[in-house]
Design an enzyme around this catalytic site. Sequence first.
Site, mmCIF file in Angstrom:
data_model
loop_
_atom_site.group_PDB
_atom_site.id
_atom_site.type_symbol
_atom_site.label_atom_id
_atom_site.label_comp_id
_atom_site.label_asym_id
_atom_site.label_seq_id
_atom_site.Cartn_x
_atom_site.Cartn_y
_atom_site.Cartn_z
ATOM 1 N N MET A 225 25.200 -0.294 -33.556
ATOM 2 C CA MET A 225 26.104 0.795 -33.961
ATOM 3 C C MET A 225 27.340 0.168 -34.572
ATOM 4 O O MET A 225 27.940 -0.719 -33.972
ATOM 5 C CB MET A 225 26.541 1.649 -32.762
ATOM 6 C CG MET A 225 25.507 2.565 -32.189
ATOM 7 S SD MET A 225 26.260 3.814 -31.098
ATOM 8 C CE MET A 225 27.099 2.809 -29.871
ATOM 9 N N HIS A 226 27.707 0.646 -35.760
ATOM 10 C CA HIS A 226 28.928 0.120 -36.363
ATOM 11 C C HIS A 226 29.658 1.136 -37.230
ATOM 12 O O HIS A 226 30.800 0.893 -37.613
ATOM 13 C CB HIS A 226 28.615 -1.114 -37.218
ATOM 14 C CG HIS A 226 27.905 -0.779 -38.495
ATOM 15 N ND1 HIS A 226 26.555 -0.498 -38.546
ATOM 16 C CD2 HIS A 226 28.359 -0.650 -39.774
ATOM 17 C CE1 HIS A 226 26.209 -0.239 -39.793
ATOM 18 N NE2 HIS A 226 27.272 -0.313 -40.556
ATOM 19 N N ARG A 227 29.026 2.268 -37.548
ATOM 20 C CA ARG A 227 29.659 3.197 -38.483
ATOM 21 C C ARG A 227 30.880 3.867 -37.845
ATOM 22 O O ARG A 227 30.835 4.278 -36.694
ATOM 23 C CB ARG A 227 28.652 4.246 -38.961
ATOM 24 C CG ARG A 227 27.552 3.618 -39.802
ATOM 25 C CD ARG A 227 26.789 4.605 -40.640
ATOM 26 N NE ARG A 227 25.813 3.880 -41.461
ATOM 27 C CZ ARG A 227 26.074 3.379 -42.664
ATOM 28 N NH1 ARG A 227 27.271 3.537 -43.196
ATOM 29 N NH2 ARG A 227 25.140 2.730 -43.341
ATOM 30 N N ARG A 260 33.541 -4.365 -34.577
ATOM 31 C CA ARG A 260 34.265 -3.091 -34.561
ATOM 32 C C ARG A 260 33.923 -2.291 -33.306
ATOM 33 O O ARG A 260 34.805 -1.713 -32.652
ATOM 34 C CB ARG A 260 33.885 -2.292 -35.818
ATOM 35 C CG ARG A 260 34.603 -0.968 -35.963
ATOM 36 C CD ARG A 260 34.041 -0.162 -37.124
ATOM 37 N NE ARG A 260 34.980 0.858 -37.553
ATOM 38 C CZ ARG A 260 35.640 0.843 -38.701
ATOM 39 N NH1 ARG A 260 35.473 -0.154 -39.552
ATOM 40 N NH2 ARG A 260 36.480 1.817 -39.014
ATOM 41 N N ASP A 303 22.500 2.930 -36.474
ATOM 42 C CA ASP A 303 23.085 3.726 -37.545
ATOM 43 C C ASP A 303 23.111 2.921 -38.840
ATOM 44 O O ASP A 303 23.813 3.252 -39.787
ATOM 45 C CB ASP A 303 24.486 4.242 -37.175
ATOM 46 C CG ASP A 303 25.471 3.133 -36.831
ATOM 47 O OD1 ASP A 303 25.177 1.944 -37.090
ATOM 48 O OD2 ASP A 303 26.560 3.457 -36.281
#
Length: 390
Positions: A225-227, A260, A303
Amino acid sequence: MKTQMPDHWPSTLGPVICVVGARPNFMKMAPILRAFAAHQPAIPTLLLHTGQHYDRDMNDKLFEDLRLPHPDINLEVGSGSHAVQTAEVMRRFEPVVDDKKPSCVLVVGDVNSTLACTLVAVKKGIPVVHVEAGLRSYDRAMPEEINRVLTDQVADRLYTTERSAADNLTREGIAAERIRFVGNVMIDSLLSNRSFARSPADCLQAAGVDPALIQGAQGFGIVTMHRPSNVDHADILASLLGVLREISESIPLVFALHPRTKSNIERFGLGNLIDQTKMIMLPPQGYLEMLGLMANARIVLTDSGGLQEETTALGVPCLTMRENTERPITVEQGTNTMVGRNLDSIRHHAAEILAGRGKSGRVPENWDGQTSQRIAADLATWLIERHNRN
């Protein structure tokens, strides 16, 4: 009439400047460069790295893993806002174009470097070639969507990964003669590197984690997950971590943790939602490590755009935690299911996959490991025909 290929590349026809700027670009460019070198005659290239994303250790490892030559030119732009980064790439790229006088500029994907180098080339009268053209999420809130749309509008040769991309381009007024369906260069990289993939046990050991945590009969899952829409808001990130914790009660989950995401878990105080024995946090993984993990996983929750394609090629069920995708073929033909941030949907589809009822899918047309060769053959013919006309 078929163009006769010369024995040698015309000395008056400049090199192809091949642009990379961020990690996904490397996987796409490596097979293209090999195909250009193997073409008869060889297509001369200059590999230019804008430095949009740069981590020295990860960068060097990626080049080594992908057998990618080190860049001929590095603009060393670094991070910044979208406007600052795009402007700085343009400012530093322009003198390169003036000096090298390329036959064309080849860009891949949808990062800021793609659009920035495209704009410079077009305004200099240099043809632009876009690999992975025509993909659309129809979500203008995604910066990548803006980069894709604008690059396609001004590119001279557009190579697509799936046939529906040509429909998107045609609706946007792009002439059919500019478009060529060739397949997916990401799958070229995957197939050529699969035998070099690292084992999941080695990946965990390298991070100081006991491989026994994922070696039970139930197997393991992968999470990325990074968005910003998923990780930049405390309530959304907490709800996603909560449902992932539920799934980890049935199967251990290996997180390749984006910086992030890691930072926001700490900033929002959400570490209590993570059971380290079942939700295994790893640092960002190299290409061969991630390939080994994905190929052996029972389920992938992500994602990422690229992972949707790679899991389809590998036949691994994938749940995409986004409301839309620019890669619809992975849903229509592949193993991908869109679940958004709907917790009930994530639970339901994960349970179906773990019960053996996940999508089996099929590998889409031209995702066969030969896309780069098709690009090399078409591009050489196109450039030489243009050259002869001029």
